[in-house]
Motif scaffolding. Structure first.
Motif, PDB file in Angstrom:
ATOM      1  N   GLU A 251       0.835  -1.189   0.000  1.00  0.00           N
ATOM      2  CA  GLU A 251       0.000   0.000   0.000  1.00  0.00           C
ATOM      3  C   GLU A 251       0.883   1.257   0.000  1.00  0.00           C
ATOM      4  O   GLU A 251       2.066   1.193   0.376  1.00  0.00           O
ATOM      5  N   PRO A 252       0.332   2.416  -0.406  1.00  0.00           N
ATOM      6  CA  PRO A 252       1.171   3.621  -0.570  1.00  0.00           C
ATOM      7  C   PRO A 252       1.944   4.009   0.682  1.00  0.00           C
ATOM      8  O   PRO A 252       3.114   4.390   0.601  1.00  0.00           O
ATOM      9  N   LEU A 253       1.336   3.931   1.850  1.00  0.00           N
ATOM     10  CA  LEU A 253       2.013   4.385   3.065  1.00  0.00           C
ATOM     11  C   LEU A 253       3.062   3.404   3.557  1.00  0.00           C
ATOM     12  O   LEU A 253       3.761   3.691   4.530  1.00  0.00           O
ATOM     13  N   GLU A 254       3.209   2.252   2.917  1.00  0.00           N
ATOM     14  CA  GLU A 254       4.250   1.311   3.329  1.00  0.00           C
ATOM     15  C   GLU A 254       5.624   1.708   2.814  1.00  0.00           C
ATOM     16  O   GLU A 254       6.620   1.078   3.172  1.00  0.00           O
ATOM     17  N   SER A 255       5.679   2.720   1.979  1.00  0.00           N
ATOM     18  CA  SER A 255       6.981   3.217   1.518  1.00  0.00           C
ATOM     19  C   SER A 255       7.493   4.358   2.383  1.00  0.00           C
ATOM     20  O   SER A 255       8.567   4.892   2.133  1.00  0.00           O
ATOM     21  N   VAL A 256       6.724   4.739   3.405  1.00  0.00           N
ATOM     22  CA  VAL A 256       7.091   5.863   4.270  1.00  0.00           C
ATOM     23  C   VAL A 256       7.395   5.324   5.666  1.00  0.00           C
ATOM     24  O   VAL A 256       6.667   4.467   6.188  1.00  0.00           O
ATOM     25  N   ALA A 257       8.482   5.795   6.257  1.00  0.00           N
ATOM     26  CA  ALA A 257       8.822   5.386   7.620  1.00  0.00           C
ATOM     27  C   ALA A 257       7.812   5.950   8.606  1.00  0.00           C
ATOM     28  O   ALA A 257       7.281   7.053   8.429  1.00  0.00           O
ATOM     29  N   LEU A 258       7.547   5.185   9.653  1.00  0.00           N
ATOM     30  CA  LEU A 258       6.585   5.640  10.653  1.00  0.00           C
ATOM     31  C   LEU A 258       7.030   6.930  11.333  1.00  0.00           C
ATOM     32  O   LEU A 258       6.208   7.742  11.748  1.00  0.00           O
TER      33      LEU A 258
END
Length: 344
Positions: A251-258
């Motif tokens: 999903e798109p937000l899985e490429s962004v660090a928490l």
């Protein structure tokens, strides 16, 4: 017989002889005193000659070393120029920090702390400025060793200080260290250094033959892991979770660090509460059951105060472990105009 009491009545000849003898004795005394002064002057001159000869021999030895000292000066200048070429400027430090972080990620390590600190103030005029970076890295023993070797292979100079390596309760090794990255001083720092008192130069150390290091590759991967038994013992006492589905579409937000996400509010969406997550200049509408973060994070709960997630990480021994966390709402934050996107 002549008597000194009647010297005035002596014959003229006797009186003249007595006066001559007395004059001779006085002259002899003066001559002896003069010879003693000459002897002292001669001794002082001989001591001065010995001192000058020793000083001459020392100066001659120093003069004979001038070619050697000039060659050492040339080598030191060449070494300094070579090291300065490895020092980035201030505007290049971001790339160096990114290279350090990427070196750890390439080895499968997980950074739980990466905190650059302020530049260390120079206590004397120096050709460089040191930037300390406090890091905490989790992973396997050999992966950490390979990471240290990768730091040595960087085109820029990075040194490791205050190193501590321990096995955690979860069976994974944790490395705590302070890295020092070095850069060239800027104009303001050079001005401050110019005001520092001059440093007394120390004599060059005795030149020793040093065998050059053949390379910085980590070649100990075949050796036993000294923490291996402890890690396996701890891991055996804990329950591993099932491995995530590595083939599913990300999903798109899985490429962004928490750490780069912020929850700025919530909204009722499709009859249920969804979180508004700001990341990458956009606000995303995230519902329960969606994935986010780079470690298979799954949203497990959403409230007006924040959201909770569950991550699945692979440890050094190959087992998958669960980690839970949350993102709280950032109150009082003024948002810039952004695009709101709903995740499928």
């Amino acid at each position: 017989m002549l008597s000194l009491k009647e010297a005035a009545s002596w014959p003229l000849t006797n009186r003249l002889l007595c006066a001559g003898l007395l004059g001779a004795l006085m002259a002899a005394a003066v001559y002896v005193a003069w010879l003693a002064g000459l002897g002292a002057s001669l001794q002082a001159a001989q001591e001065e000659e010995a001192r000058l000869r020793a000083a001459y021999r020392l100066s001659r030895a120093k003069a004979d070393r001038v070619p050697v000292l000039r060659e050492q000066q040339r080598q030191a200048g060449a070494a300094l120029a070579s090291l300065e070429r490895q020092l980035p400027r201030q505007q290049e430090m971001a790339d160096l920090l990114s290279s350090i972080n990427q070196a750890g990620l390439d080895r499968g390590l997980h950074f739980t702390l990466f905190k650059p600190g302020p530049a260390l103030p120079a206590t004397q005029p120096a050709h460089y400025v040191a930037l300390p970076i406090t890091v905490q890295v989790r992973g396997g023993y050999h992966a950490i060793g390979a990471f240290a070797a990768d730091l040595a292979r960087l085109p820029r100079i990075v040194t490791v200080h205050e190193l501590a390596l321990v096995a955690g309760n979860d069976g994974v090794l944790t490395l705590d260290a302070v890295l020092h990255a070095y850069r060239l001083p800027d104009a303001a720092e050079l001005a401050v250094q110019a005001k520092l008192p001059p440093v007394k130069m120390q004599p060059l150390p005795v030149r020793r033959v040093v065998v050059p290091f053949a390379g910085s590759d980590y070649d100990a991967a075949g050796l036993p892991d000294p923490f291996g038994a402890a890690v396996l013992a701890v891991a055996a006492t804990q329950n591993a979770v099932a491995a995530p589905d590595l083939k599913r579409a990300r999903e798109p937000l899985e490429s962004v660090a928490l750490s780069e996400m912020a929850m700025v509010g919530s909204v009722q969406h499709a009859g249920r509460l969804s979180a508004l997550i700001q990341a990458g200049g956009r606000v995303h509408v995230v519902a329960m059951g969606q994935h986010l973060g780079q470690d298979h994070g799954l949203v497990t709960a959403i409230s007006e105060q924040g959201l909770r997630y569950r991550e699945v990480l692979q440890e050094a021994n190959g087992a998958w472990r669960e980690r839970r966390g949350g993102i709280d709402v950032q109150t009082g934050k003024v948002l810039k105009p952004v695009i709101v996107e709903a995740q499928p």
